[in-house]
Design a protein around this motif. Structure first.
Motif, short mmCIF file in Angstrom:
data_model
loop_
_atom_site.label_atom_id
_atom_site.label_comp_id
_atom_site.label_asym_id
_atom_site.label_seq_id
_atom_site.Cartn_x
_atom_site.Cartn_y
_atom_site.Cartn_z
N ALA A 201 73.57 -26.76 -36.11
CA ALA A 201 72.57 -27.15 -34.72
C ALA A 201 73.37 -26.88 -32.93
CB ALA A 201 73.21 -28.95 -34.51
N ARG A 202 74.96 -26.14 -33.26
CA ARG A 202 75.54 -26.34 -31.83
C ARG A 202 74.67 -24.56 -31.24
NH1 ARG A 202 79.58 -25.75 -33.54
NH2 ARG A 202 80.18 -27.94 -33.91
N THR A 203 73.91 -23.52 -32.04
CA THR A 203 73.66 -22.74 -32.07
C THR A 203 72.45 -23.11 -31.12
OG1 THR A 203 74.08 -21.71 -33.90
CG2 THR A 203 72.31 -21.19 -32.61
N ILE A 204 71.89 -24.39 -31.59
CA ILE A 204 70.13 -24.71 -30.67
C ILE A 204 70.93 -25.79 -29.62
CG2 ILE A 204 68.31 -26.45 -30.43
CD1 ILE A 204 68.21 -23.54 -32.28
N LEU A 205 71.92 -26.47 -29.30
CA LEU A 205 72.10 -27.42 -28.60
C LEU A 205 73.05 -26.71 -27.32
CD1 LEU A 205 72.60 -30.45 -30.74
CD2 LEU A 205 70.56 -29.86 -29.14
N GLU A 206 73.65 -25.35 -27.23
CA GLU A 206 74.59 -25.13 -26.20
C GLU A 206 74.11 -24.79 -25.64
OE1 GLU A 206 77.60 -22.53 -28.50
OE2 GLU A 206 76.14 -21.02 -29.19
N GLY A 207 74.55 -24.87 -23.95
CA GLY A 207 73.61 -24.26 -23.48
C GLY A 207 72.67 -25.32 -22.61
N LEU A 208 72.34 -26.68 -23.26
CA LEU A 208 71.61 -26.88 -22.99
C LEU A 208 72.53 -28.66 -21.77
CD1 LEU A 208 69.32 -28.56 -25.90
CD2 LEU A 208 69.52 -27.20 -23.91
N LYS A 209 72.11 -28.87 -20.84
CA LYS A 209 72.14 -29.58 -19.63
C LYS A 209 72.17 -30.82 -20.29
CE LYS A 209 74.12 -25.89 -17.47
NZ LYS A 209 73.68 -25.15 -18.58
N SER A 210 73.18 -32.14 -18.84
CA SER A 210 73.40 -33.14 -18.98
C SER A 210 71.89 -33.98 -18.28
CB SER A 210 74.08 -33.89 -18.61
OG SER A 210 75.61 -33.40 -19.39
N GLU A 211 71.46 -33.23 -17.14
CA GLU A 211 70.41 -33.49 -16.63
C GLU A 211 69.18 -32.75 -17.38
OE1 GLU A 211 71.48 -31.31 -13.79
OE2 GLU A 211 72.80 -30.96 -15.44
N ASP A 212 68.11 -33.19 -17.24
CA ASP A 212 66.60 -33.18 -18.33
C ASP A 212 65.86 -32.61 -16.72
OD1 ASP A 212 64.72 -32.31 -19.39
OD2 ASP A 212 63.93 -34.43 -19.74
N VAL A 213 66.72 -30.73 -17.38
CA VAL A 213 65.62 -30.25 -16.38
C VAL A 213 64.51 -30.23 -16.61
CG1 VAL A 213 66.25 -27.64 -15.19
CG2 VAL A 213 67.04 -28.35 -17.39
N PHE A 214 63.40 -30.50 -17.24
CA PHE A 214 62.04 -31.09 -17.63
C PHE A 214 60.87 -31.91 -17.42
CE2 PHE A 214 63.80 -28.12 -20.63
CZ PHE A 214 63.33 -27.11 -20.34
N GLU A 215 62.60 -32.80 -16.48
CA GLU A 215 61.76 -33.67 -16.08
C GLU A 215 60.98 -33.98 -14.60
OE1 GLU A 215 63.36 -38.60 -16.80
OE2 GLU A 215 65.07 -36.82 -15.66
N ASN A 216 59.43 -34.19 -14.88
CA ASN A 216 58.88 -33.90 -13.40
C ASN A 216 58.19 -32.39 -13.96
OD1 ASN A 216 59.74 -36.68 -12.71
ND2 ASN A 216 61.91 -35.85 -11.91
N LYS A 217 59.01 -31.04 -14.33
CA LYS A 217 58.41 -30.28 -14.57
C LYS A 217 57.11 -30.29 -15.11
CE LYS A 217 62.35 -28.42 -12.30
NZ LYS A 217 62.89 -27.24 -12.85
N LYS A 218 56.12 -30.07 -14.52
CA LYS A 218 54.85 -29.35 -16.08
C LYS A 218 55.36 -28.98 -16.91
CE LYS A 218 53.16 -32.56 -16.37
NZ LYS A 218 52.82 -33.88 -16.71
N ALA A 219 54.54 -27.70 -16.63
CA ALA A 219 54.82 -26.67 -17.41
C ALA A 219 55.81 -25.51 -16.94
CB ALA A 219 53.90 -26.23 -17.42
N VAL A 220 56.75 -25.86 -17.22
CA VAL A 220 57.92 -25.43 -16.76
C VAL A 220 58.17 -23.90 -17.85
CG1 VAL A 220 60.43 -24.60 -17.04
CG2 VAL A 220 59.35 -26.81 -16.44
#
Length: 417
Positions: A201-220
DNA sequence: CGTCCACGTCTAC
DNA sequence: TAGACCTGGACGG
């Protein structure tokens, strides 16, 4: 009904059905239930509900009588009571007339109406529970659907927790962090991102940020998680909604909520929309193996490095309708024919059709995604299915080979009742 | 008839 | 990390 979306739909159901309804008297419990009595009695009260992850809270609110100042009779509630429910594997709420009280209705709230109607907590298997004067279970994390920001924050700030040493598919069932995710959601979420289920799990999750960078972004652009599938197949999840794993833990459950009552309303008895929505869980052609806790993990492609040794695919025959079908009125159910025994005609493959998505050039999922993908089942044979199945007690049990089950729907429509 | 399976926790060895 | 806790539907014999 039991994952986050169903619990939330249950709260919507209660609020819609009980709006304006006046309840009265004591809250009654079935003889067999081992959950606590609910010490609440009131001449006139209302009921409302809210949900958080995999819990629902009912609030019983006494109505003020006109002749207010009159002291409340002894034994009668004058303050609201909150009751927190967990649904186990089979819980749901139902509001129906007294004479249609469902079997296994373990806790009941009686309306003051002439033909009395009863809001009841129905739970066939009785794995569910409730707590009068209860609060949200303290060890459960923020709701994946309605406390998204704090949900992200908690995980991102606790990545050193050993809970994340586990394979991602198992961590996803940890309600301390993923309150609301259940067995079908973990499969659907990982499938959308093409993440092998048994990767740390940590491999997948590390690097993710608290804020959702994708919010409001269409197709990043994807650069999302570099889901490098070890089998080399790139496939960057085209078509998928943009977002990292944590975002999908939020958006995917909301899709189910937005399917409408279908996901829940037992009266509908029509889960066809929900079934059609599933892309991986219980879908023909997908693989499945038991995780370290004995829960069936559905996925496609590479299982990942932490795959349980010796774990085998569970049984499963053919299945048809997913869940209950409470009858009621005629209800014709939509016939969602899914792959009809395609295998049948194909010679070869007998006993268990092996459908382990063999290499078989994974056709680009590209377009045609959803809708279409569900029926195509080109009998990939290869690897004869070994019948070896083991019971739960794992233990050694060779027979490796990917084996699979097939399953195809049988019944449907079915008329009657 | 019997076996296996199911949308989930809990707690005991 | 195994059971325990439950009922019932789908299958297999």
């Amino acid at each position: 009904m039991p994952e986050g979306p169903e619990l939330h739909l249950a709260s919507l159901y209660v609020n819609a059905m009980c709006a304006g309804v006046v309840f009265t008297g004591p809250v009654t419990k079935s003889e067999v239930s081992k959950s606590p009595d609910v010490p609440f009695t009131c001449e006139a009260y209302r009921i409302s509900a809210t949900s958080r992850g995999k819990e629902v809270k009912l609030t019983l609110t006494p109505m003020k009588s006109d002749d207010s100042k009159n002291r409340v009779k002894p034994g009668q509630a004058d303050q609201p009571m909150e009751i927190v429910f967990r649904f186990g594997m089979s819980g749901y709420f139902r509001f129906a007339t007294e004479d249609e009280l469902p079997k296994h209705a373990h806790l009941r709230f009686h309306s003051k109406e002439k033909p009395c109607r009863v809001l009841s907590f129905v739970d066939t298997r009785r794995f569910g529970s409730w707590q009068p004067n209860g609060t949200w279970q303290p060890d459960r994390g923020p709701c994946i659907m309605f406390e998204y920001e704090s949900f992200r924050e908690k995980i991102v700030s606790h990545l050193s927790d050993r809970a994340f040493d586990r394979p991602i598919c198992e961590a996803l069932l940890n309600q301390k962090y993923f309150n609301g995710i259940g067995n079908y959601l973990r499969a659907e979420i990982l499938f959308r991102l093409n993440i092998p289920p048994f990767v740390p799990a940590r491999t997948i999750l590390e690097g993710l940020k608290s804020e959702d960078v994708f919010e409001n972004k269409k197709a990043v652009n994807n650069e999302i998680i570099d889901t490098k599938t070890s089998d080399g197949s790139k496939q960057k999840q085209v078509e998928g909604e943009p977002g990292d794993l944590l975002r999908l833990c939020h958006t995917v459950p909301l899709e189910v909520v937005n399917l409408g009552g279908k996901g829940y309303d037992p009266q509908k008895a029509d889960y066809s929309d929900f079934r059609a929505w599933l892309q991986c869980y219980f879908v023909d052609g997908m693989q499945s193996i038991r995780d370290h806790n004995g829960r069936t993990m559905w996925f496609k492609g590479d299982p990942g490095p932490m795959r349980p040794k010796d774990s085998k695919a569970p049984k499963a025959k053919k299945r048809a309708e997913k869940e209950d079908d409470h009858d009621y009125t005629e209800k014709k159910k939509a016939v969602r024919s899914r792959s009809v025994n395609a295998s049948k005609k194909k010679n070869a493959i007998k006993r268990e059709t092996v459908t382990n998505t063999p290499k078989k050039e994974k056709d680009a999922p590209s377009n045609e995604t959803v809708s279409k993908r569900r029926r195509e089942v080109n009998t990939p044979q290869q690897e004869r299915g070994e019948t070896a199945r083991r019971k739960k007690n794992s233990s050694a049990e060779p027979t490796t080979g990917p084996q699979r089950r097939s399953e195809r729907v049988t019944r449907q429509n079915s008329t009657h009742k």
